[in-house]
Design an enzyme around this catalytic site. Structure first.
Site, short mmCIF file in Angstrom:
data_model
loop_
_atom_site.label_atom_id
_atom_site.label_comp_id
_atom_site.label_asym_id
_atom_site.label_seq_id
_atom_site.Cartn_x
_atom_site.Cartn_y
_atom_site.Cartn_z
N HIS A 1 -0.34 -4.47 7.13
CA HIS A 1 -0.85 -5.56 6.31
C HIS A 1 -0.69 -7.14 7.06
CE1 HIS A 1 -0.68 -2.65 3.01
NE2 HIS A 1 -1.65 -3.40 2.75
N HIS B 1 5.15 -3.44 -2.20
CA HIS B 1 3.95 -3.57 -1.62
C HIS B 1 3.39 -5.01 -1.05
CE1 HIS B 1 0.01 -1.12 -0.32
NE2 HIS B 1 -0.20 -2.35 -0.15
N HIS C 1 -4.39 -10.26 -2.84
CA HIS C 1 -3.94 -10.34 -1.37
C HIS C 1 -4.01 -11.68 -0.89
CE1 HIS C 1 -4.57 -6.05 -1.76
NE2 HIS C 1 -4.39 -5.73 -0.38
#
Length: 607
Positions: free
Chosen positions: A274, A384, A463
């Protein structure tokens, strides 16, 4: 005498044969002569000089000192011109003039101008022509039905002339293949090799033409656990080079494909994915996990996407943020309402619309089930983190937590400064850190649970929570986010096609602890623009614009059978600041996207 002359003659003939066949003695039979073919006033043309970027070349300096260089890739008829200046530093670094942006499977016309020096003499050369053929674009592809091209086709739907010089990098990946799933790292304690898809990184121009791509075989191997993993977290640094990571590595390369460094993660950490963010102080924030963590119950686990490390340019770890110690790893409000068919990249259509019950989650938490699974506590995918950014005004980091549906600011002292997310479920020590929604006049917006009146909304499984540096200061924090929208309002909607995503900006008053929503886009596009996972929203200061990549939108999904009938067809959109309709829209066909961004050639070649 005759015998001696005969031997000398024979030796000379043998030497000549050796030279003609290329079998040189040490040092070269003809001495240090350089005799490569040149097609202009400089040296040879080397295509794909670093074996990573096939649509690049270097026109070697030919022994001259070359300065004041400029390159123009002559466009195809109706195509986009690529033109850039090359600094003397770049010419010295590459041993010649770097050429970027060749068309694949095409005899390119490249115009260069430069000044060359040798033996006390100088010459200015204007508009010298080089003809460079670049072969067809070719990397590994997925073999499943429906794949029709190596790289996705780009359909330019809208292009304002103000953006017609743009080059867009897409950081995509092909679907999982049999080769990529032979080695599995995630049994029994987790790891990132489950995410082992072949990279599909490319740069397109505003005509939809491919102008650069990565052929990764020299640095990537499906079957080597230390050279595999999904490439993610691309960021163009201020020196023009790109940093990113994959699996157990974090790396830096320039646009020509030249390695600056390629490192394994420090041994105490594992599983990059990520986010890798260049800091203003020259260090990097890297999203990893702990290789060995002792839980309160005494169990040793590899953790999952819940540690941030700060590394200096030499690879030393100067600090770490262990989120399982900083936050509450047992806040499960969001975990219980996530769509289990799309837990980030682990998309399983058979689980679409299903959620975890409180009983299932509690049973799992008591078990020894650890790894990349949705669940509470260290050793499971409880937080996450999918982006990390840095605020130099108060030496803090900002994380985006998909599985907490929250953007969180944390200081160097490892204390939470604020939380931008639904107030539900936070312990008392965090509850007063949740920001209060206000309107443009500063009036408090009425909220009940996870839902607020008017147009304000929290972000959900979001995100890229990034600080807009050019608009922010110590008091005011402008935050850009891609709000994916799963579990919006802390629930699943009655119908799956009611889901939507947003690009959204917030204004945070860090003194008053309030948050105002100042811009959004996407709700009006509905489910067609919905990205269940990945994606990006970013402010671009060069054009005062908002760049958005809805990276997993546009997949055809059969709600009756619970199956995807096509790969995603993601969208690039770019907006002039403050406007509600995009000035640019490009749709890519049949590809799974992670992120995308404009590329700045002046950074890459002019410094």
């Amino acid at each position: 005498m005759q015998t001696r002359m005969t031997w000398i003659a024979a030796a000379c003939v043998a030497a000549g044969l050796a030279i003609s066949s290329g079998a040189y003695a040490i040092g070269g039979a003809s001495g240090p002569h350089v005799g490569y073919p040149a097609s202009g006033k400089l040296g040879a043309v080397v295509l794909n000089p670093y074996e990573l970027a096939p649509l690049t070349a270097v026109i070697k300096n030919g022994g001259y000192t070359v300065t004041d260089a400029e390159v123009r890739i002559v466009p195809k008829e109706g195509g986009q011109e690529i033109k850039y200046k090359v600094s003397d530093t770049q010419v010295r670094t590459h041993g010649g003039i770097p050429v970027f942006g060749l068309y694949p499977d095409y005899r390119n016309t490249v115009e260069v101008s430069y000044t060359r020096f040798a033996n006390g003499k100088s010459e200015r050369v204007e508009k010298e022509i080089y003809r460079i053929y670049a072969g067809p674009a070719n990397i590994r592809t997925a073999g499943y039905a429906g794949v029709t091209s190596v790289f996705p086709k780009a359909e330019v739907k809208k292009m304002d002339p103000a953006f017609s010089d743009r080059l867009y990098l897409i950081n995509n990946m092909i679907a999982a293949t049999p080769e990529s799933t032979r080695a599995v790292w995630n049994n029994p304690m987790g790891g990132a090799l489950e995410w082992n898809r072949y990279p599909q990184n490319a740069i397109y121009d505003t005509k939809g033409e491919l102008r650069w791509y990565m052929e990764p075989s020299s640095i990537f191997n499906y079957h080597d656990i230390y050279r595999a993993g999904i490439m993610m977290g691309f960021r163009q640094n201020k020196d023009g080079a790109f940093t990113w990571g994959y699996g157990q590595r974090y790396v830096k390369y320039d646009l020509m494909g030249r390695e600056i460094w390629n490192r394994r993660l420090p041994d105490g950490y594992n599983d990059f994915s990520h986010a890798m963010d260049p800091m203003q102080n020259g260090n990097y924030l890297v999203r990893v996990a702990s290789s060995d963590h002792v839980r309160a119950d005494g169990k040793h686990v590899r953790t999952v996407r819940d540690v941030i490390i700060e590394v200096d340019p030499n690879g030393n770890v100067v600090d770490e943020w262990r989120l399982f110690d900083i936050l509450d790893p047992y806040r499960d409000n969001v975990l219980k309402v996530l769509d289990q068919g799309a837990v980030c990249l682990n998309i399983d259509a058979s689980q679409a619309g299903k959620t975890l019950s409180a009983e299932q989650l509690a049973e799992q938490d008591k078990s020894d089930k650890f790894g990349d699974i949705v669940g509470s506590g260290a050793g499971r995918n409880w937080v996450h983190v999918n982006s990390v950014d840095y605020d130099p005004t108060d030496d803090s980091i900002i994380i985006s937590s998909r599985h907490q549906s929250a953007l969180i600011k944390i200081g160097r002292d490892k204390k939470v400064k604020w939380i931008m997310g639904s107030p539900e479920g936070w312990k008392k020590e965090f509850a007063d850190k949740v920001l209060t929604p206000v309107d443009s006049k500063g009036n408090k917006i009425k909220c009940e649970g996870s839902k607020c009146e008017g147009s304000f909304d929290w972000t959900w499984t979001q995100h890229t929570g990034w600080r807009v540096d050019s608009m922010s200061d110590k008091k005011t924090f402008i935050l850009s986010v891609f709000d994916n929208g799963d579990a919006r309002g802390m629930e699943q909607p009655p119908l799956p096609d009611m889901k939507y995503s947003r690009a959204v900006f917030f204004k945070i008053d860090q003194e008053k602890m309030t948050v105002e929503q100042i811009w959004e886009y996407g709700k009006e596009r509905g489910h067609d623009w919905y990205s269940p996972v990945t994606s990006l929203t970013e402010y671009m200061p060069d054009k005062k614009s908002v760049f958005v990549y809805s990276a997993t939108a546009g997949a055809t999904y059969n709600f009756k059978t619970g199956a995807f009938e096509s790969a995603p067809n993601p969208y690039i959109d770019e907006f002039k600041w403050g406007e509600k309709e995009p000035s640019v829209e490009i749709q890519f066909k049949g590809t799974s996207g992670y992120q995308a961004m404009p590329v700045d050639l002046s950074k890459a070649f002019s410094q």
